[in-house]
Design a protein around this motif. Sequence first.
Motif, PDB file in Angstrom:
ATOM      1  N   PHE A   1       1.036  -1.527  -0.206  1.00 19.94           N
ATOM      2  CA  PHE A   1       0.014   0.151  -0.228  1.00 19.94           C
ATOM      3  C   PHE A   1       0.478   1.158   0.437  1.00 19.94           C
ATOM      4  CE2 PHE A   1      -3.014  -3.185   1.562  1.00 19.94           C
ATOM      5  CZ  PHE A   1      -3.249  -3.025   0.666  1.00 19.94           C
ATOM      6  N   MET A   2       0.926   2.102  -1.039  1.00 18.67           N
ATOM      7  CA  MET A   2       1.667   3.332  -1.367  1.00 18.67           C
ATOM      8  C   MET A   2       1.163   4.345  -1.176  1.00 18.67           C
ATOM      9  SD  MET A   2       4.199   2.513  -4.132  1.00 18.67           S
ATOM     10  CE  MET A   2       5.384  -0.067  -3.806  1.00 18.67           C
ATOM     11  N   VAL A   3       1.778   5.328  -0.594  1.00 22.30           N
ATOM     12  CA  VAL A   3       1.495   6.995  -0.828  1.00 22.30           C
ATOM     13  C   VAL A   3       1.967   7.203  -1.761  1.00 22.30           C
ATOM     14  CG1 VAL A   3       1.618   8.874   1.295  1.00 22.30           C
ATOM     15  CG2 VAL A   3       1.647   6.643   2.129  1.00 22.30           C
ATOM     16  N   GLY A   4       0.981   8.479  -2.680  1.00 24.15           N
ATOM     17  CA  GLY A   4       0.994   9.233  -3.610  1.00 24.15           C
ATOM     18  C   GLY A   4       2.392   9.623  -3.917  1.00 24.15           C
ATOM     19  N   MET A   5       2.709  10.819  -1.922  1.00 25.95           N
ATOM     20  CA  MET A   5       3.385  11.768  -2.034  1.00 25.95           C
ATOM     21  C   MET A   5       4.758  11.211  -1.922  1.00 25.95           C
ATOM     22  SD  MET A   5       2.091  14.509   0.458  1.00 25.95           S
ATOM     23  CE  MET A   5       3.606  14.771   0.663  1.00 25.95           C
ATOM     24  N   HIS A   6       5.086  10.076  -1.473  1.00 29.77           N
ATOM     25  CA  HIS A   6       6.070   9.253  -1.312  1.00 29.77           C
ATOM     26  C   HIS A   6       6.738   8.184  -2.982  1.00 29.77           C
ATOM     27  CE1 HIS A   6       5.505   8.281   2.021  1.00 29.77           C
ATOM     28  NE2 HIS A   6       5.622   9.125   2.751  1.00 29.77           N
ATOM     29  N   ALA A   7       5.072   7.921  -3.272  1.00 29.82           N
ATOM     30  CA  ALA A   7       5.591   7.291  -4.759  1.00 29.82           C
ATOM     31  C   ALA A   7       6.453   8.582  -5.615  1.00 29.82           C
ATOM     32  CB  ALA A   7       4.388   6.902  -5.929  1.00 29.82           C
ATOM     33  N   GLU A   8       5.661   9.670  -5.838  1.00 26.47           N
ATOM     34  CA  GLU A   8       6.104  10.705  -6.240  1.00 26.47           C
ATOM     35  C   GLU A   8       7.280  12.021  -6.516  1.00 26.47           C
ATOM     36  OE1 GLU A   8       2.885  13.109  -7.212  1.00 26.47           O
ATOM     37  OE2 GLU A   8       1.619  11.478  -8.239  1.00 26.47           O
ATOM     38  N   ALA A   9       7.639  11.657  -5.080  1.00 28.41           N
ATOM     39  CA  ALA A   9       9.009  11.467  -4.069  1.00 28.41           C
ATOM     40  C   ALA A   9      10.307  11.946  -5.687  1.00 28.41           C
ATOM     41  CB  ALA A   9       9.210  11.248  -2.798  1.00 28.41           C
ATOM     42  N   SER A  10      10.036  11.298  -5.674  1.00 24.71           N
ATOM     43  CA  SER A  10      11.812  10.803  -6.847  1.00 24.71           C
ATOM     44  C   SER A  10      11.688   9.495  -8.092  1.00 24.71           C
ATOM     45  CB  SER A  10      13.138  10.761  -5.566  1.00 24.71           C
ATOM     46  OG  SER A  10      12.642   9.399  -5.245  1.00 24.71           O
ATOM     47  N   ALA A  11      12.742  10.112  -8.456  1.00 24.72           N
ATOM     48  CA  ALA A  11      12.692   9.479 -10.127  1.00 24.72           C
ATOM     49  C   ALA A  11      12.776   7.378  -9.185  1.00 24.72           C
ATOM     50  CB  ALA A  11      13.857   9.830 -10.710  1.00 24.72           C
ATOM     51  N   SER A  12      13.972   7.475  -8.699  1.00 23.75           N
ATOM     52  CA  SER A  12      14.105   6.376  -7.472  1.00 23.75           C
ATOM     53  C   SER A  12      12.741   5.774  -7.066  1.00 23.75           C
ATOM     54  CB  SER A  12      14.674   6.263  -6.889  1.00 23.75           C
ATOM     55  OG  SER A  12      14.732   6.970  -5.574  1.00 23.75           O
ATOM     56  N   ASN A  13      11.733   6.602  -6.731  1.00 27.14           N
ATOM     57  CA  ASN A  13      10.821   5.879  -5.844  1.00 27.14           C
ATOM     58  C   ASN A  13       9.311   6.133  -7.126  1.00 27.14           C
ATOM     59  OD1 ASN A  13      11.662   5.875  -3.682  1.00 27.14           O
ATOM     60  ND2 ASN A  13      10.090   8.066  -3.109  1.00 27.14           N
ATOM     61  N   LYS A  14      10.024   6.373  -8.424  1.00 30.63           N
ATOM     62  CA  LYS A  14       8.846   5.670  -9.520  1.00 30.63           C
ATOM     63  C   LYS A  14       9.468   4.676  -9.742  1.00 30.63           C
ATOM     64  CE  LYS A  14       7.879  10.728  -9.894  1.00 30.63           C
ATOM     65  NZ  LYS A  14       8.135  12.219 -11.657  1.00 30.63           N
ATOM     66  N   ALA A  15      10.013   4.564  -9.872  1.00 32.33           N
ATOM     67  CA  ALA A  15      11.226   2.939 -10.981  1.00 32.33           C
ATOM     68  C   ALA A  15      10.699   2.326  -9.339  1.00 32.33           C
ATOM     69  CB  ALA A  15      12.364   3.143 -10.993  1.00 32.33           C
ATOM     70  N   LEU A  16      10.986   2.399  -8.363  1.00 29.15           N
ATOM     71  CA  LEU A  16      10.095   1.333  -7.320  1.00 29.15           C
ATOM     72  C   LEU A  16       8.566   1.285  -7.784  1.00 29.15           C
ATOM     73  CD1 LEU A  16      12.238   2.320  -4.501  1.00 29.15           C
ATOM     74  CD2 LEU A  16      12.662   0.159  -5.333  1.00 29.15           C
ATOM     75  N   VAL A  17       8.071   1.688  -7.962  1.00 30.38           N
ATOM     76  CA  VAL A  17       6.325   2.078  -8.298  1.00 30.38           C
ATOM     77  C   VAL A  17       6.265   0.714  -9.914  1.00 30.38           C
ATOM     78  CG1 VAL A  17       4.451   2.936  -8.590  1.00 30.38           C
ATOM     79  CG2 VAL A  17       5.829   4.076  -7.072  1.00 30.38           C
ATOM     80  N   ARG A  18       7.010   1.344 -10.813  1.00 30.70           N
ATOM     81  CA  ARG A  18       7.329   0.664 -11.875  1.00 30.70           C
ATOM     82  C   ARG A  18       8.257  -1.414 -11.269  1.00 30.70           C
ATOM     83  NH1 ARG A  18       9.408   5.439 -13.895  1.00 30.70           N
ATOM     84  NH2 ARG A  18      11.319   4.928 -13.836  1.00 30.70           N
ATOM     85  N   ARG A  19       8.521  -0.884 -10.513  1.00 29.52           N
ATOM     86  CA  ARG A  19       9.463  -2.030 -10.843  1.00 29.52           C
ATOM     87  C   ARG A  19       8.026  -3.495  -9.544  1.00 29.52           C
ATOM     88  NH1 ARG A  19      13.747  -3.923  -6.049  1.00 29.52           N
ATOM     89  NH2 ARG A  19      13.386  -6.614  -6.505  1.00 29.52           N
ATOM     90  N   ALA A  20       7.316  -2.723  -8.694  1.00 29.68           N
ATOM     91  CA  ALA A  20       6.473  -3.521  -8.260  1.00 29.68           C
ATOM     92  C   ALA A  20       5.472  -3.798  -8.856  1.00 29.68           C
ATOM     93  CB  ALA A  20       5.834  -2.983  -6.093  1.00 29.68           C
ATOM     94  N   LYS A  21       4.885  -3.074  -9.457  1.00 29.24           N
ATOM     95  CA  LYS A  21       4.275  -2.966 -10.691  1.00 29.24           C
ATOM     96  C   LYS A  21       4.605  -4.527 -11.386  1.00 29.24           C
ATOM     97  CE  LYS A  21       1.566   0.323 -12.479  1.00 29.24           C
ATOM     98  NZ  LYS A  21       1.378   1.715 -12.804  1.00 29.24           N
ATOM     99  N   ALA A  22       5.751  -4.664 -11.516  1.00 32.17           N
ATOM    100  CA  ALA A  22       6.203  -5.286 -12.931  1.00 32.17           C
ATOM    101  C   ALA A  22       5.714  -7.243 -12.615  1.00 32.17           C
ATOM    102  CB  ALA A  22       7.050  -5.061 -13.210  1.00 32.17           C
ATOM    103  N   MET A  23       6.104  -6.996 -10.872  1.00 27.14           N
ATOM    104  CA  MET A  23       5.953  -8.147 -10.045  1.00 27.14           C
ATOM    105  C   MET A  23       4.721  -8.950 -10.644  1.00 27.14           C
ATOM    106  SD  MET A  23       8.804  -6.841  -7.017  1.00 27.14           S
ATOM    107  CE  MET A  23       9.135  -8.491  -6.931  1.00 27.14           C
ATOM    108  N   PRO A  24       4.384 -10.390 -10.657  1.00 26.38           N
ATOM    109  CA  PRO A  24       3.406 -11.020 -11.034  1.00 26.38           C
ATOM    110  C   PRO A  24       2.616 -11.440  -9.402  1.00 26.38           C
ATOM    111  CG  PRO A  24       4.937 -12.203 -11.808  1.00 26.38           C
ATOM    112  CD  PRO A  24       5.574 -11.110 -11.346  1.00 26.38           C
TER     113      PRO A  24
END
Length: 115
Positions: free
Chosen positions: A54-77
């Motif tokens: 469960f992710m917090v929008g402000m944390h997800a948008e805080a940096s490029a590395s956080n955005k990459a973590l969201v993308r990585r998590a979304k790609a995991m089946p």
Amino acid sequence: MTFFRLALAAMLMSALPAHGADRTIYLTFDDGPLNGTSNILDVLEAAQVPATLFMVGMHAEASASNKALVRRAKAMPLVTIGNHSYSHAYNPTGISMAIRKAWLPTCSWPMPFWA
């Protein structure tokens, strides 16, 4: 492997369902993406364990590395992403902060839990 990863791996391995028992454990991780999110994703991927983050929008948008973590998590089946609000503002009573600040000086002790 860091101590955190070893501890997380041990916890996840011990959380695997026992054969013959009709029990299920649901792993959830809240408030990310934060510093430990990458380690959590590493362990979940290595152990092939399902979990929900469960992710917090402000944390997800805080940096490029956080955005990459969201993308990585979304790609995991085996990983499901959930919304944990945008700002994680905690206001269980619905009373605005302005009202609380005006009311707080008039309070007697003990203070209510939400003040």
